[in-house]
Design a protein around this motif. Structure first.
Motif: not given
Length: 395
Positions: A14-15, A52-53, A217-220, A345-346
Motif C-alpha cells: 500500500p502506498f 529502480g529509485y 508525493p508518496t512512498c511505496g 512513489p517515483l
C-alpha cells in the motif's frame, strides 16, 4: 528475441504519505517477497535484477534486495526520473527476450519527502537546464508557481488556449480517478470527490489548477518477476500474462523547438513510444480497453489520451465528457486510481502499473475489474526525459 516474456509474479505494498512509511529497504524487500510468492519461486531462481529509485544513494537496490537474499547475481540500479519503474521493467524484459537470463526481477521503490519535487543538488546544472528558457518564456506569468505545477499546468493551459478546454474538464479527470481508487485497497486516497470538490479545492494557479489536480508525493514499492515461457513451464509457473511489446523513447528535437509546453512535457515522446508499441504488437489504439497512464497531473492525463491515440488531437475534452475514459466507455483509464489517487512513489510507479494490469488480465482485480480484457497498455513518463509504453496481453 523470439521467446515470449512472461509476467510470472507481481507484488505491491500500500502506498502511503511521506513520514508514514517504512524505510525503503523494508518496502522494497516486502514488494519483492510478494512478487516471489505470487510467482511461486524462491529468490534463488532469480538470475538478474534491476532496481529502480530516484531519491537515494548508490546501490540502494542491493541494500533492499539483500534483505531477501544474497546470491551474487548482477543487480543494476536504475534512475530515469518518474519513468524509473517501467525502465527497470524494460531492462528486465530485454534481458529475458535476448536470452541473457531466464528469470529476472524488476523492483521499484521510493521513500519520498513532503512537498513538491525538487533537486537534491544545488552545485551543478539541473536536468534540462538548457531548455528551461522554454518554460520561462511560455509561463512567465507563473514564476511563483512551483516548478512541476508550472510545467504541467502550463501544458494544460496551452491545451485550453488551443482547443477551448475548460478547467472543469481537468477536475472531472480527478473525480474519475477518485471513483476508481475507491475500489483499490492499495491506493493512498480512497475518498470519492466530485468535479465540484476539485474545483473548490485550494487554488494553485488561478484558472489553471487546484491542489487536487496534482498527484501527492508518496512512498511505496512494487515488483515484477519476468521470465521466458520455457522457464515458466519448466518450473510450473503461470504463463497467462505476457509483455507483447515495449518501447522506451527520449526527447526528439521538437520537444523544445518550436517552443510548446505540450511538447515540453513529453507529448512526442509518448506519441513515438505508443506508435512503436502498436507496430510491434499488431494492436492499435482502437483495440485498447484499459490503460494505466502517467497522470502526475490531471492535465497530463488529458494530453496523454491524445498522445496515445485514444482520441483525436484536440478531442480529449469530448472524450472525457462522453464518459469514454471510465467504466461503460471506450477505454478505462487508470482503473487503479492512477497517480492522482493511488499515489506516485517515483521509482515504483511503472511497476505498480504492471501490478494493476497483470491482475486485470488475470481477472483478479476485484471490484475494479475490466471485464473481458485481453490486452492492456501502460504509459510511464519521466521528464528529462524518458517515456516507456508497454503492451501487456493474455498468453
Amino acid at each position: 528475441m523470439s521467446d515470449k516474456v512472461i509476467v510470472a509474479g507481481v507484488g505491491m505494498i500500500p502506498f502511503t504519505k511521506p513520514g508514514a512509511s517504512p524505510s525503503y529497504t523494508d518496502m522494497g524487500a516486502e514488494a519483492l517477497r510478494q512478487a516471489l510468492k505470487d510467482a511461486g519461486i524462491g529468490y534463488d531462481k532469480v538470475q538478474m535484477a534491476f532496481a529502480g529509485y530516484v531519491y537515494g544513494d548508490s546501490t540502494c537496490g542491493q541494500t533492499a534486495i539483500y534483505e531477501v537474499g544474497q546470491t551474487g547475481i548482477p543487480i543494476v540500479n536504475v534512475n530515469n526520473n518518474c519513468s524509473t519503474g517501467s525502465t527497470a521493467l524494460y531492462l528486465a524484459r530485454a534481458a529475458v527476450a535476448s536470452g541473457q537470463a531466464d528469470c529476472v526481477l524488476a523492483l521499484g521503490f521510493e521513500q519520498m519527502r513532503p512537498g513538491s519535487l525538487k533537486s537534491n543538488w544545488d552545485d551543478r546544472p539541473v536536468t534540462r537546464a538548457r531548455f528551461l528558457p522554454v518554460v520561462e518564456q511560455l509561463t512567465a506569468d507563473a514564476a511563483n508557481v512551483p516548478g512541476p505545477l508550472r510545467t504541467f499546468g502550463g501544458a494544460g493551459r496551452e491545451h485550453m488556449q488551443k482547443y477551448g478546454t475548460k478547467m472543469e474538464t481537468f477536475a472531472a479527470i480527478r473525480a474519475k480517478a477518485s471513483r476508481h481508487a475507491a475500489n483499490n485497497p492499495l491506493a493512498l486516497f480512497k475518498k470519492v470527490v466530485t468535479t465540484e470538490d476539485v474545483m473548490n479545492d485550494v487554488v494553485m494557479w488561478p484558472g489553471v489548477m487546484t491542489r487536487l489536480m496534482a498527484c501527492p508525493p508518496t512512498c511505496g514499492a512494487a515488483a515484477a518477476i519476468v521470465c521466458s515461457e520455457k522457464f515458466a513451464k519448466q518450473h510450473g509457473l503461470r504463463t497467462d500474462v505476457q509483455i507483447l511489446a515495449q518501447s522506451l523513447t527520449t526527447d526528439p528535437a521538437v520537444s523544445f523547438d518550436p517552443p510548446s509546453m505540450i511538447s515540453y512535457v513529453g507529448f512526442q515522446m509518448a506519441q513515438n513510444a505508443a506508435q512503436k508499441v502498436y507496430e510491434q504488437s499488431g494492436f492499435g489504439p482502437e483495440d485498447v480497453r484499459a490503460v494505466e497512464l502517467h497522470d502526475c497531473f490531471a492535465h497530463n492525463e488529458l494530453l496523454t489520451y491524445e498522445a496515445l491515440g485514444l482520441c483525436p488531437i484536440g478531442g480529449a475534452e469530448k472524450f472525457i465528457l462522453d464518459g469514454d475514459n471510465t467504466y461503460g466507455g471506450k477505454v478505462i483509464t487508470n482503473p487503479s486510481g492512477g497517480l492522482l489517487s493511488k499515489g506516485h512513489p517515483l521509482g515504483a510507479t511503472g511497476l505498480a502499473q504492471c501490478y494493476e494490469l497483470t491482475h486485470q488480465l488475470r481477472g483478479t482485480a476485484g471490484a475494479r475489474q475490466v471485464e473481458g480484457l485481453n490486452i492492456a497498455m501502460a504509459h510511464n513518463l519521466g521528464l528529462g526525459g524518458a517515456c516507456v509504453v508497454t503492451m501487456f496481453g493474455k498468453n
